[in-house]
Motif scaffolding. Structure first.
Motif, mmCIF file in Angstrom:
data_model
loop_
_atom_site.group_PDB
_atom_site.id
_atom_site.type_symbol
_atom_site.label_atom_id
_atom_site.label_comp_id
_atom_site.label_asym_id
_atom_site.label_seq_id
_atom_site.Cartn_x
_atom_site.Cartn_y
_atom_site.Cartn_z
ATOM 1 N N PRO A 195 6.879 -42.528 -24.509
ATOM 2 C CA PRO A 195 5.480 -42.211 -24.196
ATOM 3 C C PRO A 195 5.096 -40.833 -24.712
ATOM 4 C CG PRO A 195 6.815 -42.418 -22.183
ATOM 5 C CD PRO A 195 7.701 -42.726 -23.331
ATOM 6 N N ASP B 6 7.842 -45.678 -16.791
ATOM 7 C CA ASP B 6 8.402 -45.249 -18.073
ATOM 8 C C ASP B 6 9.855 -44.814 -17.920
ATOM 9 O OD1 ASP B 6 6.069 -45.846 -19.440
ATOM 10 O OD2 ASP B 6 5.279 -43.815 -19.225
ATOM 11 N N TYR C 296 3.346 -38.408 -23.592
ATOM 12 C CA TYR C 296 3.336 -37.272 -22.676
ATOM 13 C C TYR C 296 4.747 -36.766 -22.354
ATOM 14 C CZ TYR C 296 4.616 -40.710 -19.170
ATOM 15 O OH TYR C 296 5.262 -41.702 -18.480
ATOM 16 N N ARG D 173 3.171 -44.054 -13.170
ATOM 17 C CA ARG D 173 3.383 -44.270 -14.612
ATOM 18 C C ARG D 173 4.715 -43.675 -15.057
ATOM 19 N NH1 ARG D 173 0.446 -44.907 -19.642
ATOM 20 N NH2 ARG D 173 2.169 -45.148 -21.091
#
Length: 90
Positions: free
Chosen positions: A22, A51, A24, A47
């Protein structure tokens, strides 16, 4: 991950080797380095949890495909080396 018999523990390097990580995640790694044991500011906990599970699956697959043994296998050879190279007892 292309480490022939090695372990990559440096998170920024590992991030560059995991396809589909991801976007971020780099920020989380920076936050970790900045506060080490504090909470990640501004992260969506649900989230991040999802992940985390997905990335853990990537690590599990890499471990399953690894030729590395589950534990150390050179105890006898190390003991023999130490005994042969230790200075004489006075």
């Amino acid at each position: 991950m292309t480490h022939a018999g090695g372990v990559q523990a440096h998170l920024p390097t590992l991030l560059g080797e995991v396809a589909g990580a991801p976007p971020y995640l780099a920020g989380l790694i920076e936050a970790k380095a900045a506060v080490e044991h504090g909470p990640a500011v501004g992260a969506d906990g649900a989230r991040v949890g999802q992940d985390f599970q997905a990335l853990h699956a990537v690590l599990d697959a890499a471990q399953a495909g690894s030729a590395l043994p589950d534990g150390a296998t050179a105890h006898a050879a190390l003991d023999d080396f130490v005994v042969r190279h230790r200075p004489p007892h006075r």
